[in-house]
Design an enzyme around this catalytic site. Structure first.
Site: not given
Length: 331
Positions: A157-159
């Site tokens: 999860l990059e956000n």
């Protein structure tokens, strides 16, 4: 990681739907017959398998090089309920049915590999930020494991990630699937301090976490564990940032070096396999270091990761052949 293009998707019932891969819940399939869970080897090579076509070599799972010990199927995406995820096959990868896909999963498992489901990606919009969404995440991932036969889950999860509730979700998943393989692929900024959300999550599930394969790319310069700033693309960058995780409480077996398989796989940070191997030797043996030398050696270091098996295949499987062989020869 990189995002995937819009495409039709193949649901577990074999139904085509319009939209980005992984964005449609589709109709449920009967549970797959799971193989016995594979045991992750002491030193492992992880590779992400692309459930989409973005210009890299299109593969079926059976085409993934045997050097890969953990194969992360990319990606599961947000479903209708907060925190819930879903996965659908993109027809672009060539499977005629979900049964063919699950058969390839079982064949990889029979060969001693772990096949897990990666959640998120560059544009992933999964949010786990309260009790209900944590429960939905754990339940939906567990059902996908049962349906497809996945061995576990990768968190990419990059956000944004909430450590309190992602830890809760992963503990619920582990309680229901005791042999679950759990990996993570945080960005470099996410692992600069044990107080960061990703790092807190890793420490919160340390008793069953398999490996954190931080993305040592698309980063820019970062602080190493000695307080000095190192530029990406060097042995020092790989070793000094791994040192932060090792000094911050992760076991060496829970640390892996994540690199792009080719220049086309990431915007920046690609390094030659020889650089990855030098960093592995520096961390495990104290040899081939650059200007930074870790305070001690970590022979139990898990290994390395690459984005992606598809980009590796496009480049002649250099990561599988050179880094994979080196990982498997670590002390």
């Amino acid at each position: 990681m990189l995002a995937w293009p819009a495409a039709a998707v193949l649901t577990a019932a074999g139904v085509l739907a319009a939209g980005p891969a992984g964005a449609s819940e589709g109709r449920p399939a009967p549970p797959a017959t799971p193989a016995a869970g594979a045991t992750v080897p002491k030193h492992a090579l992880t590779g992400y398998w692309q459930n989409f076509d973005n210009g890299a070599t299109v593969q079926k799972l059976k085409d993934v090089d045997d050097a890969y010990d953990i194969i992360a199927v990319s990606f599961a995406e947000a479903a209708g309920r907060p925190g819930a995820v879903t996965f659908t096959l993109d027809p672009a990868v060539g499977y005629g049915s979900v049964d063919d896909f699950t058969a390839d999963i079982r064949a990889k498992q029979a060969a001693g590999k772990s096949v897990i489901l990666s959640v998120g990606g560059e544009k992933g919009a999964v949010s786990v930020n309260d009790d209900a969404s944590a429960r939905n995440f754990a339940d939906s991932v567990g059902k996908l494991m049962d349906t497809y036969g996945f061995d576990g889950v990768d968190i990419d999860l990059e956000n944004g990630l909430d450590a309190t509730y992602m830890t809760k979700a992963l503990k619920e998943l582990h309680a229901a699937h005791g042999d679950v393989v759990v990996t993570m692929a945080p960005q470099t900024i996410d692992m600069q301090s044990p107080q960061n959300e990703y790092f807190r999550t890793a420490l919160g599930i340390k008793d069953f976490l398999t490996v954190v394969n931080m993305q040592y790319y698309n980063s820019g310069s970062m602080n190493g564990c000695d307080g000095k700033v190192y530029a990406q693309g060097s042995v020092d960058f790989l070793t000094s940032l791994a040192c932060i995780q090792l000094a911050g409480g992760l076991d060496p077996s829970q640390v892996g070096i994540g690199v792009p398989a080719s220049p086309g796989a990431a915007g920046s940070g690609h390094v030659a396999p020889s650089v990855v191997n030098a960093a592995l030797d520096c961390l495990t043996r104290g040899t081939d270091c650059g200007s930074f030398k870790p305070p001690k050696t970590y022979p139990g270091l898990r290994g390395a990761m690459t984005w992606s098996t598809n980009w590796d295949a496009a480049g002649g499987n250099e990561i599988a052949g050179q880094v994979g062989a080196h990982v498997h020869g670590l002390p």
